[in-house]
Scaffold this active site. Structure first.
Site, PDB file in Angstrom:
ATOM      1  N   GLY A 244       0.759  -1.244   0.000  1.00  0.00           N
ATOM      2  CA  GLY A 244       0.000   0.000   0.000  1.00  0.00           C
ATOM      3  C   GLY A 244       0.784   1.284   0.000  1.00  0.00           C
ATOM      4  O   GLY A 244       0.197   2.359  -0.188  1.00  0.00           O
ATOM      5  N   PRO A 282       4.615  -5.154  -0.617  1.00  0.00           N
ATOM      6  CA  PRO A 282       4.599  -3.950  -1.452  1.00  0.00           C
ATOM      7  C   PRO A 282       4.457  -4.287  -2.925  1.00  0.00           C
ATOM      8  O   PRO A 282       5.054  -5.242  -3.415  1.00  0.00           O
ATOM      9  CB  PRO A 282       5.976  -3.320  -1.186  1.00  0.00           C
ATOM     10  CG  PRO A 282       6.856  -4.462  -0.799  1.00  0.00           C
ATOM     11  CD  PRO A 282       5.966  -5.478  -0.116  1.00  0.00           C
ATOM     12  N   GLY A 283       3.637  -3.521  -3.613  1.00  0.00           N
ATOM     13  CA  GLY A 283       3.493  -3.680  -5.059  1.00  0.00           C
ATOM     14  C   GLY A 283       3.935  -2.404  -5.743  1.00  0.00           C
ATOM     15  O   GLY A 283       5.064  -2.264  -6.202  1.00  0.00           O
ATOM     16  N   ARG A 320      -5.755   3.501 -15.376  1.00  0.00           N
ATOM     17  CA  ARG A 320      -5.860   4.248 -14.119  1.00  0.00           C
ATOM     18  C   ARG A 320      -6.582   5.593 -14.255  1.00  0.00           C
ATOM     19  O   ARG A 320      -7.447   5.898 -13.426  1.00  0.00           O
ATOM     20  CB  ARG A 320      -4.485   4.440 -13.478  1.00  0.00           C
ATOM     21  CG  ARG A 320      -3.747   3.100 -13.213  1.00  0.00           C
ATOM     22  CD  ARG A 320      -2.558   3.250 -12.287  1.00  0.00           C
ATOM     23  NE  ARG A 320      -2.995   3.569 -10.947  1.00  0.00           N
ATOM     24  CZ  ARG A 320      -2.960   4.766 -10.424  1.00  0.00           C
ATOM     25  NH1 ARG A 320      -2.480   5.776 -11.101  1.00  0.00           N
ATOM     26  NH2 ARG A 320      -3.412   4.967  -9.191  1.00  0.00           N
ATOM     27  N   TYR A 324      -9.936   5.525 -12.108  1.00  0.00           N
ATOM     28  CA  TYR A 324      -9.862   6.202 -10.795  1.00  0.00           C
ATOM     29  C   TYR A 324      -9.722   7.706 -10.923  1.00  0.00           C
ATOM     30  O   TYR A 324      -9.389   8.371  -9.945  1.00  0.00           O
ATOM     31  CB  TYR A 324      -8.654   5.711  -9.992  1.00  0.00           C
ATOM     32  CG  TYR A 324      -8.412   4.229 -10.006  1.00  0.00           C
ATOM     33  CD1 TYR A 324      -9.274   3.354  -9.347  1.00  0.00           C
ATOM     34  CD2 TYR A 324      -7.312   3.696 -10.649  1.00  0.00           C
ATOM     35  CE1 TYR A 324      -9.032   1.993  -9.342  1.00  0.00           C
ATOM     36  CE2 TYR A 324      -7.066   2.334 -10.645  1.00  0.00           C
ATOM     37  CZ  TYR A 324      -7.942   1.487  -9.991  1.00  0.00           C
ATOM     38  OH  TYR A 324      -7.687   0.151  -9.997  1.00  0.00           O
ATOM     39  N   CYS A 350     -13.223   4.079 -28.339  1.00  0.00           N
ATOM     40  CA  CYS A 350     -14.525   4.727 -28.512  1.00  0.00           C
ATOM     41  C   CYS A 350     -15.268   4.860 -27.196  1.00  0.00           C
ATOM     42  O   CYS A 350     -16.284   4.195 -26.963  1.00  0.00           O
ATOM     43  CB  CYS A 350     -15.350   3.947 -29.522  1.00  0.00           C
ATOM     44  SG  CYS A 350     -14.480   3.788 -31.065  1.00  0.00           S
ATOM     45  N   GLU A 351     -14.742   5.651 -26.306  1.00  0.00           N
ATOM     46  CA  GLU A 351     -15.357   5.945 -25.014  1.00  0.00           C
ATOM     47  C   GLU A 351     -14.953   7.363 -24.656  1.00  0.00           C
ATOM     48  O   GLU A 351     -13.771   7.710 -24.786  1.00  0.00           O
ATOM     49  CB  GLU A 351     -14.790   5.039 -23.906  1.00  0.00           C
ATOM     50  CG  GLU A 351     -14.933   3.573 -24.116  1.00  0.00           C
ATOM     51  CD  GLU A 351     -16.129   2.981 -23.377  1.00  0.00           C
ATOM     52  OE1 GLU A 351     -16.802   3.725 -22.634  1.00  0.00           O
ATOM     53  OE2 GLU A 351     -16.364   1.789 -23.566  1.00  0.00           O
ATOM     54  N   TYR A 378       0.388  -1.188 -12.157  1.00  0.00           N
ATOM     55  CA  TYR A 378      -1.025  -1.198 -12.555  1.00  0.00           C
ATOM     56  C   TYR A 378      -1.219  -0.530 -13.914  1.00  0.00           C
ATOM     57  O   TYR A 378      -2.234   0.122 -14.156  1.00  0.00           O
ATOM     58  CB  TYR A 378      -1.901  -0.564 -11.466  1.00  0.00           C
ATOM     59  CG  TYR A 378      -1.724  -1.226 -10.120  1.00  0.00           C
ATOM     60  CD1 TYR A 378      -2.179  -2.529  -9.923  1.00  0.00           C
ATOM     61  CD2 TYR A 378      -1.071  -0.595  -9.064  1.00  0.00           C
ATOM     62  CE1 TYR A 378      -1.979  -3.175  -8.700  1.00  0.00           C
ATOM     63  CE2 TYR A 378      -0.877  -1.226  -7.845  1.00  0.00           C
ATOM     64  CZ  TYR A 378      -1.340  -2.511  -7.666  1.00  0.00           C
ATOM     65  OH  TYR A 378      -1.145  -3.141  -6.481  1.00  0.00           O
TER      66      TYR A 378
END
Ligand code: LLP
Length: 424
Positions: A244, A282-283, A320, A324, A350-351, A378
């Site tokens: 985290g 940890p990532g 991301r 988010y 197409c968004e 990520y």
């Protein structure tokens, strides 16, 4: 503005470089979209944790969901790290990269029986169990296999990590972990069930955490439980505080890993738990600032209310921002003189949600290349083939030299498992 993220990211004149390699040249050589990572930055990040953990029983389990590419896993396996996995696919990747199953902790709320069987057979170090139901199933699977599953309970400490709601996991309302007030009962049950050996306790309160305080709160809650559990004669060998730790995307100033660990160890010692092995997962903090995503400007569309800079990377390459509303820095690979109007940097998908950055002042022309910074975590791991877009290639810079570690996907890869219907 100074460049957020890795100290290995710098400008040599107009040229943006990562670990001494020109990103514009890498983009030209390997094509775009392209992820580029510095191995040195990843190893530095490990070293920061290790500095504070030296001389203490510990295991760093890289949360490989952040970036599970084989060369990245090899990097951490060779550095002696273990791995935090959430699926058998991840375990298979660890093994393919030469990682040690005995250093693997298996997290996740939805482990299947088949995954449990497989992980027991391979011999992972520990299952981080997230519910009473999972505990019962694991006991049955282990007993049937004639094996003993080492078990840690993931406890939900109900602390606010102060981060984005989608990546906050340690509050009561989250799907993760066993509620703190039910944990003691669940430990009693775990100790009584056959096929299980209780070995530890774990938590993970969220991601992109930029303060030490929530960790200390969570640790205190864990240690309260450790004391209650051991008072009942159930021994706990390790404490796993999860992952985290945040990185720098913009102006954040998260604590350095060694600073976080030092404070955790001080608290652990102060409460008389210094003999316990400390596990961490940890990532992002091991890979996030080590990588960038390179993309080429296709078109400029100045408009009445907004200017759009259309690039060849999209939300399928980097989720991301769309998912988010994450802010990630965008820098030209080669700075040019001239006016820098504000652009929304958008992809070809197409968004309307397909954007990488909004209202960014950039001096750009079609054909220029841009780098999205702090994209090592990520990014590739959340990439998809939406709009039948092949996934990007990946380059790892090892000792200053670029190495292609993942080829760009081809159309054939996209349709490999599909079947055409027979002729009518
Ligand atoms: N351990 C467990 C049990 C986890 O669920 C996670 C991340 C980690 C460790 C590693 O957390 P880190 O050190 O990377 O923060 N896709 C989101 C992040 C999701 C994190 C999921 N769990 C993002 O791009 O921000």
């Amino acid at each position: 503005m100074s460049l957020p993220g890795s100290p290995y990211l710098a400008r040599a004149g107009a040229d943006l470089q990562l670990d001494g390699c020109s990103l514009d040249e890498l983009a030209a050589a390997y094509g775009t979209p392209l992820f580029v990572y510095s191995q040195r930055a990843m190893l530095d990040a490990v070293a920061s944790y290790r500095r504070a953990l030296a001389g203490r029983p510990h295991l760093l389990c890289y949360a490989m969901k952040a970036n599970p590419s084989l060369a990245v896993l090899q990097t951490f396996a060779r550095a002696g790290c273990g791995f935090d996995i959430v699926s058998i696919g991840e375990l298979q990747r660890v093994l393919a990269a030469g990682g040690d199953a005995a250093k693997v902790v298996f997290s996740g709320v939805g482990k299947t029986r088949a995954e449990m069987q497989h992980a027991l057979q391979i011999g992972v170090r520990c299952f981080n169990v997230e519910s009473q139901g999972e505990l019962e199933v694991l006991s049955r699977v282990a007993t049937a296999a004639g094996r003993t599953a080492q078990v840690s309970l993931r406890v939900n400490p109900d602390v606010d990590a102060g981060t984005h709601p989608y990546i906050s996991t340690g509050l009561k309302g989250n799907k993760f972990g066993i509620a703190h007030d039910q944990a003691l009962d669940t430990y009693r049950r775990a100790a009584a069930l056959p096929g299980l050996q209780v070995t530890g306790i774990d938590c993970h309160i969220g991601s992109q955490i930029t303060q030490v305080a929530p960790y200390l709160d969570a640790l205190d809650r864990l240690l309260d439980l450790v004391e209650a559990v051991e008072a009942e004669g159930i021994a706990l060998h390790h404490v796993d505080v999860g992952g985290g730790l945040g990185i720098q995307y913009a102006g954040e100033a998260p604590p350095q890993a060694d600073e976080l660990v030092t404070q955790l160890l001080q608290r652990i010692d102060a409460r008389g738990h210094g003999h316990r092995e400390l596990l961490m997962e940890p990532g992002r903090s091991l890979v996030g600032n080590a990588g960038v995503l390179l993309t080429e400007v296709l078109y400029l569309k100045p408009g009445a209310t907004k200017n759009f800079c259309v690039v060849d990377a999209a939300m399928n390459d980097l989720m991301r921002p769309a998912m988010y509303q994450a802010w990630m820095a965008i820098e030209p690979c080669r700075q040019r003189e001239g006016p820098a109007p504000e652009w929304d940097v958008v992809g070809p998908v197409c968004e309307s949600g397909d954007w990488l950055g909004r209202e960014r002042a950039l001096a750009v022309q079609p054909g220029d290349r841009l780098a999205v910074l702090s994209a090592g975590a990520y990014g590739m791991s959340m990439a998809s083939n939406y709009n039948s877009r092949p996934r990007a290639a990946e380059v790892l810079i090892v000792d200053g030299r670029p190495m292609l570690v993942r080829e760009r996907e081809r159309f054939e890869d996209l349709i490999l498992r599909e079947r055409l219907m027979p002729p009518p």
